[in-house]
Design a protein around this motif. Structure first.
Motif, mmCIF file in Angstrom:
data_model
loop_
_atom_site.group_PDB
_atom_site.id
_atom_site.type_symbol
_atom_site.label_atom_id
_atom_site.label_comp_id
_atom_site.label_asym_id
_atom_site.label_seq_id
_atom_site.Cartn_x
_atom_site.Cartn_y
_atom_site.Cartn_z
ATOM 1 N N PRO A 136 -38.974 8.061 -1.472
ATOM 2 C CA PRO A 136 -38.164 7.327 -0.502
ATOM 3 C C PRO A 136 -37.749 8.269 0.631
ATOM 4 O O PRO A 136 -37.174 9.326 0.389
ATOM 5 C CB PRO A 136 -36.949 6.864 -1.320
ATOM 6 N N ALA A 173 -36.636 6.772 3.815
ATOM 7 C CA ALA A 173 -36.236 5.816 4.849
ATOM 8 C C ALA A 173 -34.772 5.944 5.252
ATOM 9 O O ALA A 173 -34.271 5.141 6.033
ATOM 10 C CB ALA A 173 -36.530 4.391 4.367
ATOM 11 N N VAL A 194 -42.318 6.076 1.412
ATOM 12 C CA VAL A 194 -41.554 4.925 1.914
ATOM 13 C C VAL A 194 -40.854 5.376 3.202
ATOM 14 O O VAL A 194 -39.946 6.205 3.177
ATOM 15 C CB VAL A 194 -40.533 4.434 0.873
ATOM 16 N N GLY A 201 -39.581 1.046 4.389
ATOM 17 C CA GLY A 201 -38.458 1.047 3.445
ATOM 18 C C GLY A 201 -37.449 -0.043 3.708
ATOM 19 O O GLY A 201 -37.688 -0.956 4.511
ATOM 20 N N ARG A 244 -31.380 3.042 -0.615
ATOM 21 C CA ARG A 244 -32.372 3.854 -1.325
ATOM 22 C C ARG A 244 -33.044 3.022 -2.418
ATOM 23 O O ARG A 244 -34.262 3.064 -2.597
ATOM 24 C CB ARG A 244 -31.686 5.089 -1.933
ATOM 25 N N SER A 257 -35.588 0.765 -1.037
ATOM 26 C CA SER A 257 -36.760 1.534 -0.596
ATOM 27 C C SER A 257 -37.634 1.897 -1.799
ATOM 28 O O SER A 257 -38.862 1.794 -1.738
ATOM 29 C CB SER A 257 -36.330 2.806 0.136
#
Ligand code: C5P
Length: 250
Positions: free
Chosen positions: A19, A21, A63, A92, A96, A99
């Motif tokens: 992740p 993003a 992501v 994303g 979190r 994402s």
């Protein structure tokens, strides 16, 4: 029938979801955190290389910030990455958790082990990645790398206004506490079930698996797997990179 006539078990394949993003507001104004550079290279590229450095990882799903997918695609194209690793890029979400879920949705079949690794931990050593994968291969459904704490931790009643004194509620025994890092490693089906079941806002994936009642185990983390969150962390990350370059030079 002799054992020789049995088909060999299919090798377990491992994918990593990164992740990347988040905006990283605690670092101060500027580009999304994952796109900021360390030693001239975007943090995300360091993180992707760190995971792809493990021979066990055959797919990395990145992501990206939803408005930065094209930029991330050109970054991935512009930097050398191992040829034996496949890459996927997905936009994303707001959190979190969202994402990571979008990254999981993009996973093709055939990957039984999934790692989730924060782009904000660009310097995790490959030995830590391999130790997490090994523990999942040996049967743990959820594995997190973690370190003992240097500081004593207090539980407080958070003040309504930042900077106001906060009453202490408890002091957990430090020897029983661990600060958890990433990559966190999972049996794929368990992680997917956790994301389908748990809707509370959580800060790590293992926390969701805990809520399912599934045992999560900790393996030793590494001090270089720290999360780049505040401006001082960038100074530390640059210093770690400079030391690695120096060591590689000899
Ligand atoms: O904000 P925090 O440092 O906890 O973020 C951890 C990781 O989650 C970072 O790599 C960040 O880019 C990622 N993240 C995300 N989507 C969000 C928020 C954070 O991929 N909406």
């Amino acid at each position: 029938m002799s054992d020789d006539s049995l088909p060999a078990p299919a090798p377990t394949r491992t994918a990593a979801v990164i992740p990347a993003a988040g905006r990283g507001v605690r670092l101060g104004p500027g580009a999304p955190k994952a796109l900021r550079t360390l030693g001239g290279t975007p943090m995300l590229i360091h993180a992707v290389r760190a995971l792809a450095a493990s021979r066990a990882v055959s797919l990395v799903v990145v992501v990206a910030p939803p408005d930065g997918t094209a930029e991330v695609k050109s970054l991935l194209d512009a930097h050398a990455l191992p040829e034996r690793t496949d890459f996927l890029l997905v936009p994303g979400g707001e959190s979190r958790q969202e994402s990571v879920r979008l990254g999981l949705d993009a996973l093709p079949p055939g990957y039984d082990i999934v790692l989730v690794h924060d782009a904000a931990r660009p310097l995790v050593p490959v030995d830590t990645v391999d130790a997490v994968i090994e523990a999942v291969r040996e049967g743990a459904p959820a594995v997190v790398p973690a370190l003992p704490l240097a500081d004593t931790v207090k539980e407080v009643e958070p003040a309504a206004t930042q900077g106001e004194p906060e009453p202490v509620l408890a002091t957990p025994e430090r020897a029983r506490l661990r600060a958890v890092q990433t990559p966190q490693g999972f049996d794929r089906a368990t992680l997917i079930r956790a994301h389908e079941t748990v809707t509370d806002d959580v800060t790590d994936d293992a926390g969701m698996v805990e809520q399912l009642g599934v045992t999560v185990v900790v393996v030793p983390g590494h001090e270089e797997a720290f999360k780049v969150t505040r401006p001082l962390d960038l100074v530390l990350a640059e210093a770690v990179l400079a030391r690695r370059r120096l060591n590689d030079g000899f």
